[in-house]
Design an enzyme around this catalytic site. Structure first.
Site, short mmCIF file in Angstrom:
data_model
loop_
_atom_site.label_atom_id
_atom_site.label_comp_id
_atom_site.label_asym_id
_atom_site.label_seq_id
_atom_site.Cartn_x
_atom_site.Cartn_y
_atom_site.Cartn_z
N ASP A 10 -16.61 3.96 -2.31
CA ASP A 10 -16.56 3.05 -1.17
C ASP A 10 -15.16 3.20 -0.57
O ASP A 10 -14.25 3.73 -1.21
CB ASP A 10 -16.83 1.63 -1.65
CG ASP A 10 -16.69 0.60 -0.54
OD1 ASP A 10 -17.25 0.83 0.54
OD2 ASP A 10 -15.99 -0.41 -0.77
N ASP A 12 -13.18 0.67 2.15
CA ASP A 12 -12.41 -0.57 2.24
C ASP A 12 -12.58 -1.40 0.98
O ASP A 12 -13.70 -1.73 0.57
CB ASP A 12 -12.87 -1.39 3.46
CG ASP A 12 -12.65 -0.64 4.76
OD1 ASP A 12 -11.51 -0.23 5.01
OD2 ASP A 12 -13.63 -0.46 5.52
N ASP A 168 -16.42 -1.90 -4.85
CA ASP A 168 -15.93 -3.24 -5.20
C ASP A 168 -16.91 -4.34 -4.82
O ASP A 168 -16.60 -5.52 -5.02
CB ASP A 168 -14.59 -3.51 -4.49
CG ASP A 168 -14.74 -3.62 -2.97
OD1 ASP A 168 -15.28 -2.66 -2.37
OD2 ASP A 168 -14.35 -4.64 -2.40
#
Length: 223
Positions: A10, A12, A168
């Site tokens: 991922d 950001d 995240d």
């Protein structure tokens, strides 16, 4: 122990701490609308949820339909200041270097619009290092659908089972599981206070990027 054949990340909240860029945009928009400055701590938990979630956090009293008309303004302002304030999280460059040293191919699968993700690559110096980049609008679906992860793995010629996904947000782990990919929960990233990353059932939970400089930290590490 051996590193994975390939790793997808991922963007950001996993590779890049982009919250400083986003809070700068949000506070310019708030100032233009006569509102006080928003604290970084109030925006950071929702950064991984995307532009609409950030606008909702910044303007909770504005109807959703009106906020929707502000999305393009948000994206345009973000693009204009791309990478001015945000940077890779501490340890990310070391981690990427370790992967490259051990022959691991790495790429990015993000829900960020592809054109913005691609414009960020040269700012970070990753344009020739990132083997594949899939954005939230590259395909008809985005995470938590597994298709972006499967498409990325196919693009670099690696079976999904030989590729690890690192994210995240819960949707990252859901997408990885549906794709048949081992997953790493990036605990250093953004999440809501009520989120329980231990309940997401990722294969490995990691507190800092530097931990992933060791082969043994990765799921399915091979002797």
């Amino acid at each position: 122990m051996a590193f994975p054949r390939a790793v997808l990340f991922d963007l950001d909240g996993t590779l890049v701490d982009s919250a400083p860029d986003f809070i700068a945009v949000i506070n310019r928009m708030r100032a233009d609308r006569g509102s006080d400055t928003m604290a970084m701590a109030d925006l950071r938990p929702v950064v991984s949820k995307g532009s609409r979630a950030m606008l909702a956090a910044a303007f909770p009293d504005v109807p959703a339909g009106e906020r929707e008309t502000w999305v393009q303004e948000f994206l345009d302002r973000y693009e204009a200041g791309l990478g001015l304030h945000g940077n890779p999280f501490d340890g990310v460059e070391r981690m990427l270097g370790a992967l490259e040293t051990h022959g691991t191919t790495w790429g990015i699968v993000t829900n960020k619009p592809e054109y913005l993700a691609r414009k960020l690559m040269p700012v970070l110096g990753w344009e020739s290092r990132c083997a594949v980049l899939i954005g939230g609008d590259t395909l008809p679906v985005r995470k938590p659908d597994p298709l972006p992860l499967l498409h990325a793995a196919e693009s670099i010629g690696v079976a999904a089972s030989d590729c690890v996904y690192v994210g995240d947000d819960e949707r990252d782990i859901l997408a990885a599981r549906a794709a048949g990919m081992p997953s790493v929960v990036a605990l250093w990233g953004y999440r809501l206070h009520e989120d329980d990353p231990f309940a997401w059932q990722g294969d490995v939970l990691v507190h800092e990027p530097r931990e992933l400089c060791e082969a043994a930290a990765w799921p399915g590490a091979r002797a």
